[in-house]
Design an enzyme around this catalytic site. Structure first.
Site, PDB file in Angstrom:
ATOM      1  N   LYS A 176       0.469  -1.609   0.020  1.00 49.05           N
ATOM      2  CA  LYS A 176      -0.094   0.110  -0.041  1.00 49.05           C
ATOM      3  C   LYS A 176       1.068   1.159   0.030  1.00 49.05           C
ATOM      4  O   LYS A 176       0.389   2.690  -0.836  1.00 49.05           O
ATOM      5  CB  LYS A 176      -0.461  -0.010   1.422  1.00 49.05           C
ATOM      6  N   GLN A 178      -5.694  -2.106   9.445  1.00 55.07           N
ATOM      7  CA  GLN A 178      -5.253  -3.393   8.434  1.00 55.07           C
ATOM      8  C   GLN A 178      -5.468  -4.568   9.865  1.00 55.07           C
ATOM      9  O   GLN A 178      -5.463  -4.702  11.027  1.00 55.07           O
ATOM     10  CB  GLN A 178      -3.559  -3.191   8.398  1.00 55.07           C
ATOM     11  N   ASP A 200     -11.503   1.700   2.483  1.00 56.61           N
ATOM     12  CA  ASP A 200     -12.522   0.360   2.631  1.00 56.61           C
ATOM     13  C   ASP A 200     -12.955  -0.180   2.403  1.00 56.61           C
ATOM     14  O   ASP A 200     -13.755  -1.488   1.925  1.00 56.61           O
ATOM     15  CB  ASP A 200     -11.541  -0.359   3.666  1.00 56.61           C
TER      16      ASP A 200
END
Length: 283
Positions: free
Chosen positions: A52, A96, A119
Site C-alpha cells: 500500500k 489493517q 476500505d
C-alpha cells in the site's frame, strides 16, 4: 483457450489514472492523504501494508503509517482512529486486518468516519451499496467489476454466480453485479447441487479459500471466471480456488492467480482515496 484477464495490467492503468487525478488535486492545493494503522507485526499484514505504501508513493498519495505494538489496547486504538477522523488533511483511514484477539474489529471499523472509510467496510458504506446510494465500495469487489468492464465482459442481463458469501467479497460483489443488471445467484457451503448452479453462469466469481476446488466441470463453456482465491497447492505453490489448468480450456475469459483479481485491490484502494479527496473539494 480462454482470454487471460491481466489484473496487473489493469491495476497499473488505474494507478496511472489515479496519479493524474492526484496531480490535478495538488494543483488546486489539496494533497491526498491515506492513514494506515497496523497493530502488531503479522507477516502477511506487513507485506500488504508495504504494498500500500509503494502504491501511495507511485500515485503521489501521502501515506501516514502508524505501526503500533500488539499490546496496544482497544481504547488506545479507538483514540487514534478518533484523532484521524478529526484531521482535515486525512482523506482515508485504513486499519489493517486482522487485529489482535483482544481488540473488537467491528468496534474499530464502526469508529472510522464513513467519509474516510476507503476500505468500504463501515456498516454505512455497506448499507449505501445495498440500496444503490453512492459511497465507498470494498476494494476487491470493486476491482472485480472493473476487470469485467475493462475486458468488455457484459454483465447486464447475464447469469452471474458468486461462490462465497463473505462480507468482504461474496456479498458486496453480488450487490455490485446486481447494480450492473446481472441476474445473481450466491452459493455457499449449504448450496445443493453446486455444479448444476455454477454451470449456468455466464460470469462465475469464486471466493471460498479452497485450493483448486472449482474444476472445468463446474464451468459453462465460454464463461468469464474470476478467481479471488489465494491458496497454496500440494507443492506449496500459490494458486487460486479455481483449477486454472483445466478451467482455462473451457472458460471464455479467466483471471490467473497470482496476477488476476489480487493486484486490483490496492489499485481500487488508491481510487477510493482520491475519490474521497475529490468529494471533499465539492462540499
Amino acid at each position: 483457450m480462454a482470454v487471460i484477464i491481466d489484473g496487473k495490467k489493469v491495476s497499473q492503468e488505474i494507478k496511472d489514472e489515479v496519479k493524474k487525478r492526484v496531480s490535478a488535486l495538488k494543483e488546486k492545493g489539496r494533497e491526498v492523504t491515506l492513514a494506515v494503522i497496523q497493530v502488531g507485526n503479522d507477516p502477511a499484514s506487513t507485506v500488504y501494508v508495504g504494498n500500500k505504501k509503494k502504491a501511495c508513493e507511485y500515485t503521489g498519495i501521502r501515506s501516514l503509517a502508524y505501526e503500533i505494538p500488539e499490546e496496544t489496547t482497544e481504547k488506545e486504538l479507538l483514540e487514534l482512529v478518533g484523532s484521524l477522523n478529526e484531521r482535515e488533511d486525512v482523506d482515508g483511514i485504513l486499519v489493517q486486518l486482522p487485529l489482535p484477539g483482544h481488540i473488537n474489529e467491528d468496534k474499530v471499523i464502526q469508529a472510522i468516519n464513513p467519509d474516510k472509510d476507503v476500505d468500504g467496510f463501515h456498516p454505512q458504506s455497506v448499507g449505501a451499496l445495498s440500496i444503490g446510494q453512492p459511497g465507498f465500495v470494498s476494494c476487491t469487489p470493486a476491482g472485480i467489476i472493473e476487470l469485467l468492464k475493462r475486458y468488455n465482459i457484459q454483465i447486464d442481463g447475464r447469469e452471474c454466480v458468486v461462490i462465497g458469501r463473505s462480507n468482504i467479497v461474496g456479498k458486496p460483489v453480488s450487490m455490485l453485479l446486481l447494480r450492473e443488471n446481472g441476474t445473481v445467484t450466491v452459493c455457499h457451503s449449504h448450496t445443493a447441487d453446486l455444479k448444476e448452479v455454477t454451470k449456468r453462469a455466464d460470469i462465475l466469481v469464486v471466493a471460498i479459500g479452497k485450493a483448486k476446488f472449482i474444476t472445468a466441470d463446474y464451468i459453462k463453456e465460454g464463461a468469464a471466471v474470476i478467481d479471488v482465491g489465494m491458496d497454496r497447492d500440494e507443492n506449496g505453490k500459490l494458486c487460486g480456488d479455481v483449477d486454472f489448468g483445466s478451467a482455462v480450456e473451457k472458460a471464455g475469459a479467466i483471471t490467473p492467480v497470482p496476477g488476476g483479481a489480487g493486484p486490483m485491490t490496492i489499485a481500487m484502494l488508491m481510487n477510493n482515496c482520491v475519490y474521497s479527496a475529490e468529494m471533499k473539494l465539492q462540499e
